[in-house]
Every structure is written in C-alpha cells, then in structure tokens.
Design a protein around this motif. Structure first.
Motif, mmCIF file in Angstrom:
data_model
loop_
_atom_site.group_PDB
_atom_site.id
_atom_site.type_symbol
_atom_site.label_atom_id
_atom_site.label_comp_id
_atom_site.label_asym_id
_atom_site.label_seq_id
_atom_site.Cartn_x
_atom_site.Cartn_y
_atom_site.Cartn_z
ATOM 1 N N ASP A 1 3.012 -0.559 0.277
ATOM 2 C CA ASP A 1 2.554 0.578 1.074
ATOM 3 C C ASP A 1 1.260 1.180 0.535
ATOM 4 O OD1 ASP A 1 4.588 0.340 2.849
ATOM 5 O OD2 ASP A 1 5.595 2.214 2.350
ATOM 6 N N ARG B 1 -1.507 -1.098 1.699
ATOM 7 C CA ARG B 1 -1.727 -0.910 3.134
ATOM 8 C C ARG B 1 -2.500 0.391 3.378
ATOM 9 N NH1 ARG B 1 1.760 -3.125 7.220
ATOM 10 N NH2 ARG B 1 1.707 -1.078 8.198
ATOM 11 N N SER C 1 -6.115 0.256 2.224
ATOM 12 C CA SER C 1 -6.925 -0.581 3.117
ATOM 13 C C SER C 1 -7.261 0.153 4.409
ATOM 14 C CB SER C 1 -6.183 -1.881 3.442
ATOM 15 O OG SER C 1 -5.900 -2.615 2.273
#
Length: 282
Positions: A21, A24, A27
């Motif tokens: 997470d 993610r 990003s």
C-alpha cells in the motif's frame, strides 16, 4: 536502470521495507506525466502516514464511545468537517478529471495536518475533561470512516484492515470495498471558520517556534499570547478561537492589539508570522 551501477531497487525490497500500500500510495501521489524518481525518503513518509491512520484506529478501539444526540458542535468540530468535505470534493474532482494525484495528496494532507496533528490534540483534551465529548466522538468517527473510504482504491489493504478491526462492528457491511464512495455534502456551517482556523494554526506554530528559540518548555505556561493585527477578519477569528490558542499554546490568556505601542509588558518574544500578523509571548 541497472543493478550493476546501483540505480535499481528490486520491488521485493521496496515492499519488504515498506508495504504494498505504501508503494501504491507513493506512486499515485506523483504527477503521471513527469519523470518518477524513486526516493526512499518519500516512500518512508507515506509509510508513516499509513501508520498514523492505523494509530487512529487503535485510539478509536480504546476510547470511542457511541455518541448520543449531537446538540452542538464546537468551532474546531465544524472546521474539521468542512475540511473533510473539501477533501472529499478534491478527491472526486481529481478522480473525475484523471488527476488522481490531487486527491491522493489531499487525503494525506488532511489526515496528517488537520486531523492528526491539529484536531486530535484538542479532541483528546476534550474527552479527558468531558467537554462536549459526544461531538468529539461523532467527528472522530465520521472523519476517519470517510477518510478510509477515500483511501480504499489507493491503499486497499490498510483501509480494509481499519474497517474490519473497528468500523465493521458498527456498519455491518462485509467489506469497505462494498461501500459507496463518499461524495461532497452541502454543509451549513459558517465557512469563515476555515480562515479563522488557518491563522490560529499559524499562531500556534509561531508560538511553538518562539518557545524553542527561547528554550521555554511546552509544559511551562505562558502569561499571554498577544496578537498584533489590523485585519478585522483575523481579529474576529482570534477572538472566537482564543480558547483553542490558549489550550494548544499552554497560555493563560490571548490578547489582540493593533499597534506595538499597546503592549502591556516590557519583556516579550516577538515573532512575525506574515505581513498581517505578529505575535508576542510573555
């Protein structure tokens, strides 16, 4: 990128040191049309943010009490709900225009700066002192619940973890990913509180800076915090939120003046905030 020249970091190492997470979220907070340069500091910053979310869950598990009818909200309650609503609108607007980074950044900013760093300091004191605690429980529940729903598409594992370990017992739905995505509301609160609180936050931060420079420990009460301003909006905000300033600054009183000659003390620490506000502590 090449391992041999040391500019390649395996994905397995990233996930092992942070989490899926965190990677993610890191990003998705970056602008997609700009070059994405890997940065451990930025990634660890996101990791700390996700830990804050989980710490909020832990606090709710330990101290949350189902609230009764909410008769009145304090100014800081209305402010946080307005900021939450602004965040919801920013996330939806960013997602709808394919600029997801806007929403991702907005969630993180709200959780760290508004919810955790500022509101929670006041909330904990109010719960301890039994000062309108039902309003605090209502705001804490709504703010964290809405935040993890906003986070669900970005950090699915953390948001589901928080839901399963606290909110499911109250909401009954099987998974956070089965809930409706939040949309903005038409709130009837006075939006001037947003400006008032913006300067209250600046004043509190400036007092903390002045304490550090003067080596005055936070647990030592100040005689007063004097705010010099000629802006009527800021003056009104300081008057309305003087209790918050005194609570967060550990000060006995808050004063407002329009010129430096009105200072009542000869010894003080002067700290400019911007062209509109100067503070003096004594």
């Amino acid at each position: 990128m090449s391992k041999s020249v040391g500019n390649f970091v395996p994905l397995e190492e990233i996930i092992d040191k942070t989490s899926v997470d965190a990677f993610r979220y890191w990003s998705m907070q970056n602008v997609p049309w700009e070059d994405l340069k890997f940065n451990w500091n930025e990634l660890n910053d996101v990791k700390r943010f996700l830990i804050i979310v989980q710490n909020m869950m832990t606090y709710m598990q330990r101290f949350y009490v189902p609230y009764n009818e909410i008769k009145e909200l304090n100014p800081e309650d209305e402010w946080l709900l307005l900021r939450l609503n602004e965040t919801v609108n920013e996330v939806n607007d960013g997602f709808n225009t394919l600029e997801m980074y806007r929403g991702v950044r907005a969630i993180k900013k709200f959780m760290i700066e508004d919810f955790s760093r500022f509101y929670m300091k006041l909330a904990k004191k109010r719960i301890t002192n039994n000062e309108n605690p039902d309003a605090v429980y209502y705001v804490l529940y709504k703010a964290l619940y809405t935040t993890i729903k906003l986070m669900a598409p970005i950090a699915p594992h953390v948001s589901e973890f928080v839901y399963q370990n606290f909110f499911k017992q109250h909401e009954k739905t099987e998974s956070i990913h089965m809930l409706e995505f939040p949309i903005g509301e038409e709130l009837k609160y006075n939006k001037d509180i947003l400006t008032y609180m913006e300067y209250t936050d600046k004043i509190v931060s400036a007092v903390g800076l002045a304490r550090n420079e003067a080596k005055i420990k936070a647990r030592w009460p100040l005689g007063s915090v004097t705010v010099l301003t000629q802006d009527p909006v800021i003056e009104k905000g300081v008057m309305k939120l003087s209790g918050i300033i005194e609570s967060l600054c550990n000060s006995k009183e808050t004063k407002i003046i329009s010129k430096e000659e009105e200072l009542e003390y000869s010894k003080f620490i002067k700290t400019p905030i911007d062209e509109k506000v100067i503070i003096f502590i004594s």
